[in-house]
Motif scaffolding. Structure first.
Motif, PDB file in Angstrom:
ATOM      1  N   SER A 166       6.341 -26.862  -9.875  1.00  0.00           N
ATOM      2  CA  SER A 166       8.027 -27.918 -10.222  1.00  0.00           C
ATOM      3  C   SER A 166       8.999 -26.648  -9.948  1.00  0.00           C
ATOM      4  O   SER A 166       9.850 -27.473 -10.470  1.00  0.00           O
ATOM      5  CB  SER A 166       7.531 -28.361 -11.507  1.00  0.00           C
ATOM      6  OG  SER A 166       7.700 -27.794 -12.299  1.00  0.00           O
ATOM      7  N   CYS A 169      11.797 -27.237  -7.461  1.00  0.00           N
ATOM      8  CA  CYS A 169      12.825 -28.705  -7.390  1.00  0.00           C
ATOM      9  C   CYS A 169      13.591 -28.752  -8.524  1.00  0.00           C
ATOM     10  O   CYS A 169      15.137 -29.033  -8.218  1.00  0.00           O
ATOM     11  CB  CYS A 169      11.433 -29.624  -7.279  1.00  0.00           C
ATOM     12  SG  CYS A 169      12.225 -30.737  -7.849  1.00  0.00           S
ATOM     13  N   TYR A 170      13.850 -27.895  -9.320  1.00  0.00           N
ATOM     14  CA  TYR A 170      14.594 -28.511 -10.569  1.00  0.00           C
ATOM     15  C   TYR A 170      15.195 -27.212 -10.880  1.00  0.00           C
ATOM     16  O   TYR A 170      16.351 -27.260 -11.460  1.00  0.00           O
ATOM     17  CB  TYR A 170      13.479 -28.133 -12.074  1.00  0.00           C
ATOM     18  CG  TYR A 170      13.208 -29.456 -12.840  1.00  0.00           C
ATOM     19  CD1 TYR A 170      13.337 -30.777 -12.668  1.00  0.00           C
ATOM     20  CD2 TYR A 170      11.747 -29.967 -11.745  1.00  0.00           C
ATOM     21  CE1 TYR A 170      12.798 -32.059 -13.242  1.00  0.00           C
ATOM     22  CE2 TYR A 170      11.006 -31.366 -12.546  1.00  0.00           C
ATOM     23  CZ  TYR A 170      11.664 -32.224 -12.562  1.00  0.00           C
ATOM     24  OH  TYR A 170      11.126 -33.455 -12.724  1.00  0.00           O
ATOM     25  N   HIS A 173      17.740 -28.367  -8.577  1.00  0.00           N
ATOM     26  CA  HIS A 173      18.630 -29.480  -9.337  1.00  0.00           C
ATOM     27  C   HIS A 173      19.952 -29.071  -9.962  1.00  0.00           C
ATOM     28  O   HIS A 173      20.772 -29.249 -10.106  1.00  0.00           O
ATOM     29  CB  HIS A 173      17.934 -30.917 -10.118  1.00  0.00           C
ATOM     30  CG  HIS A 173      17.265 -31.439  -9.423  1.00  0.00           C
ATOM     31  ND1 HIS A 173      18.047 -31.969  -8.010  1.00  0.00           N
ATOM     32  CD2 HIS A 173      15.871 -31.833  -9.257  1.00  0.00           C
ATOM     33  CE1 HIS A 173      16.791 -32.733  -7.899  1.00  0.00           C
ATOM     34  NE2 HIS A 173      15.555 -33.165  -8.124  1.00  0.00           N
ATOM     35  N   PRO A 279      18.822 -30.549 -15.152  1.00  0.00           N
ATOM     36  CA  PRO A 279      17.815 -31.266 -15.368  1.00  0.00           C
ATOM     37  C   PRO A 279      17.074 -30.438 -17.510  1.00  0.00           C
ATOM     38  O   PRO A 279      16.695 -29.209 -17.115  1.00  0.00           O
ATOM     39  CB  PRO A 279      17.021 -30.356 -14.566  1.00  0.00           C
ATOM     40  CG  PRO A 279      17.996 -29.427 -14.077  1.00  0.00           C
ATOM     41  CD  PRO A 279      18.657 -29.792 -14.204  1.00  0.00           C
ATOM     42  N   PHE A 282      13.669 -30.001 -18.617  1.00  0.00           N
ATOM     43  CA  PHE A 282      13.151 -29.155 -18.278  1.00  0.00           C
ATOM     44  C   PHE A 282      13.825 -27.754 -18.562  1.00  0.00           C
ATOM     45  O   PHE A 282      12.935 -26.179 -18.728  1.00  0.00           O
ATOM     46  CB  PHE A 282      13.501 -29.506 -16.541  1.00  0.00           C
ATOM     47  CG  PHE A 282      12.704 -28.068 -15.985  1.00  0.00           C
ATOM     48  CD1 PHE A 282      11.133 -28.351 -15.415  1.00  0.00           C
ATOM     49  CD2 PHE A 282      12.617 -26.451 -15.145  1.00  0.00           C
ATOM     50  CE1 PHE A 282      10.267 -27.596 -14.929  1.00  0.00           C
ATOM     51  CE2 PHE A 282      12.369 -26.003 -14.861  1.00  0.00           C
ATOM     52  CZ  PHE A 282      11.480 -26.321 -13.980  1.00  0.00           C
ATOM     53  N   ILE A 309       8.022 -34.866 -15.197  1.00  0.00           N
ATOM     54  CA  ILE A 309       8.199 -34.594 -13.827  1.00  0.00           C
ATOM     55  C   ILE A 309       8.006 -35.903 -13.046  1.00  0.00           C
ATOM     56  O   ILE A 309       8.343 -36.433 -12.287  1.00  0.00           O
ATOM     57  CB  ILE A 309       6.497 -33.406 -13.265  1.00  0.00           C
ATOM     58  CG1 ILE A 309       7.033 -32.100 -13.453  1.00  0.00           C
ATOM     59  CG2 ILE A 309       5.977 -33.941 -11.746  1.00  0.00           C
ATOM     60  CD1 ILE A 309       6.267 -31.062 -13.542  1.00  0.00           C
ATOM     61  N   HIS A 312      10.646 -38.209 -12.154  1.00  0.00           N
ATOM     62  CA  HIS A 312      11.933 -37.579 -11.676  1.00  0.00           C
ATOM     63  C   HIS A 312      12.343 -38.486 -10.692  1.00  0.00           C
ATOM     64  O   HIS A 312      13.645 -38.487 -10.681  1.00  0.00           O
ATOM     65  CB  HIS A 312      10.694 -36.220 -10.596  1.00  0.00           C
ATOM     66  CG  HIS A 312      12.109 -35.654  -9.809  1.00  0.00           C
ATOM     67  ND1 HIS A 312      12.248 -36.075  -8.488  1.00  0.00           N
ATOM     68  CD2 HIS A 312      12.912 -34.658  -9.371  1.00  0.00           C
ATOM     69  CE1 HIS A 312      13.000 -35.852  -7.834  1.00  0.00           C
ATOM     70  NE2 HIS A 312      13.489 -34.498  -8.109  1.00  0.00           N
ATOM     71  N   ASP A 313      11.792 -39.066 -10.109  1.00  0.00           N
ATOM     72  CA  ASP A 313      12.195 -40.120  -8.810  1.00  0.00           C
ATOM     73  C   ASP A 313      13.482 -41.439  -9.721  1.00  0.00           C
ATOM     74  O   ASP A 313      14.195 -41.405  -9.071  1.00  0.00           O
ATOM     75  CB  ASP A 313      10.734 -40.696  -8.143  1.00  0.00           C
ATOM     76  CG  ASP A 313      10.222 -39.609  -6.623  1.00  0.00           C
ATOM     77  OD1 ASP A 313      10.575 -38.376  -6.756  1.00  0.00           O
ATOM     78  OD2 ASP A 313       8.817 -40.231  -6.981  1.00  0.00           O
ATOM     79  N   TRP A 315      14.586 -40.697 -12.996  1.00  0.00           N
ATOM     80  CA  TRP A 315      15.389 -39.925 -13.017  1.00  0.00           C
ATOM     81  C   TRP A 315      17.082 -39.952 -11.830  1.00  0.00           C
ATOM     82  O   TRP A 315      18.254 -40.429 -12.126  1.00  0.00           O
ATOM     83  CB  TRP A 315      15.541 -38.369 -13.532  1.00  0.00           C
ATOM     84  CG  TRP A 315      16.325 -37.206 -13.603  1.00  0.00           C
ATOM     85  CD1 TRP A 315      17.189 -37.256 -14.464  1.00  0.00           C
ATOM     86  CD2 TRP A 315      16.252 -35.784 -12.896  1.00  0.00           C
ATOM     87  NE1 TRP A 315      18.555 -36.612 -14.471  1.00  0.00           N
ATOM     88  CE2 TRP A 315      17.933 -35.376 -13.316  1.00  0.00           C
ATOM     89  CE3 TRP A 315      15.245 -35.091 -12.553  1.00  0.00           C
ATOM     90  CZ2 TRP A 315      17.951 -34.112 -13.212  1.00  0.00           C
ATOM     91  CZ3 TRP A 315      15.594 -33.700 -12.214  1.00  0.00           C
ATOM     92  CH2 TRP A 315      17.625 -33.399 -12.712  1.00  0.00           C
TER      93      TRP A 315
END
Length: 324
Positions: A166, A169-170, A173, A279, A282, A309, A312-313, A315
């Motif tokens: 992950s 992705c984070y 962000h 994030p 995270f 995780i 996520h969507d 958020w």
């Protein structure tokens, strides 16, 4: 040990009729009402400014606060016979904000907005928080360092494997939030906040908001500092929204409750959106992992990462659509 610190009440001319334990403190019913006795290891100088801040709030606001009481010598720190320092504060009989109650949540946000209107003092440079841009730069360096550390491990546990899955992705962000902040009017907003002496509570969460019969009390201002006050609103909202899977309508109701008491301008709204886009949870999980024993990872931390995780969507939907 139950009555540890109780003897300092003599220095205030007070006598306890009864006592009970609170969160890491002793609550006493005295002839002057409820007071809290808490061990204190902070700076006496900052405590003095905190006393001034609470005095300003209590004289200009309907919100109750845990004002510091001076002892008979005018000092805010009192040592017991074992030379352990304590502070004594006014206290209130109430329950904490219920994070499942929209009524409590909106009441807490309204109380915060009301506080923000009066929490202003001439700036003391030592208590100005580092700029948010510096904070994001530091945290992003830490995320990259932790990624490198985990990648170099030969044997990886379940948390580390999920983290690596992950991180790309984070981290994207996190870096995007830093870029957005750098391109925003943040510096202008921060300068204006410091010019007017805006003060943040520093730890505004459900545990520090008490629902009283007639009004609301806000407690534990020990982490107060000068900064853009959106920090407080963001911290409170994030804690609540994480518990409610980033419910967009709930977020809008909280924003509206604040806005109705203290109108939000365009720069403040944009700053709030950028904060939500970072994030934070995270980073917290990664930082906790890196700074603690890595030989054994709690299942709870893996569960927190999996929940993060899974959210996520929702958020992202919140970040892209939140508005007053």
């Amino acid at each position: 040990m139950y009555d540890r610190g109780l003897s300092v009440l003599e220095q205030y001319g007070l006598e306890a009729k009864s006592t009970y334990r609170g969160r890491g403190a002793l609550i006493c019913d005295t002839q002057a009402g409820l007071v809290q006795i808490r061990e204190y290891n902070g700076s006496p100088r900052k405590l003095g400014y905190q006393a001034k801040l609470l005095e300003i709030v209590s004289t200009r606001n309907q919100i109750s606060v845990d004002s510091l009481l001076p002892n008979q010598e005018g000092a805010y720190v009192s040592a017991d016979k074992d030379n352990i320092p304590y502070v004594v504060k006014r206290w209130y009989e109430g329950r904490e904000c219920d994070t499942q109650s929209m009524k409590d949540i909106k009441r807490s946000v309204t109380a915060l907005a009301s506080l923000h209107k009066t929490m202003k003092m001439p700036v003391q440079t030592h208590y100005v928080k580092e700029p948010l841009l510096m904070e994001y730069e530091r945290k992003n360096r830490e995320l990259r360092k932790i990624r490198k550390f985990v990648c170099q491990k030969r044997r990886k546990n379940d948390f580390e494997l999920r983290y690596l899955d992950s991180i790309a992705c984070y981290l994207w962000h996190a870096e995007e939030a830093q870029r957005r902040l750098n391109c925003s009017d943040y510096e202008e907003l921060r300068c204006r906040s410091l010019e007017t002496g805006d003060v943040c509570h520093g730890e505004y969460n459900q545990h520090n908001v008490l629902m009283l019969a007639q009004n609301t009390a806000v407690i534990n201002f020990d982490r107060w500092h000068y900064d853009v006050q959106m920090e407080d609103l963001y911290q409170f909202m994030r804690k609540i929204l994480e518990k409610h899977n980033w419910d967009l309508e709930m977020g809008r109701q909280m924003l509206l409750a604040y806005h109705e008491e203290k109108p939000l301008n365009v720069q403040e709204l944009e700053n709030l959106r950028i904060r939500f886009a970072y994030p934070e949870k995270f980073w917290k999980l990664a930082n906790y992992y890196y700074s603690h024993s890595k030989a054994w990872i709690s299942e709870k931390n893996l569960e927190k990462l999996e929940k993060l995780i899974a959210q996520h969507d929702n958020w992202m939907n919140f970040v892209e659509n939140i508005s007053v």
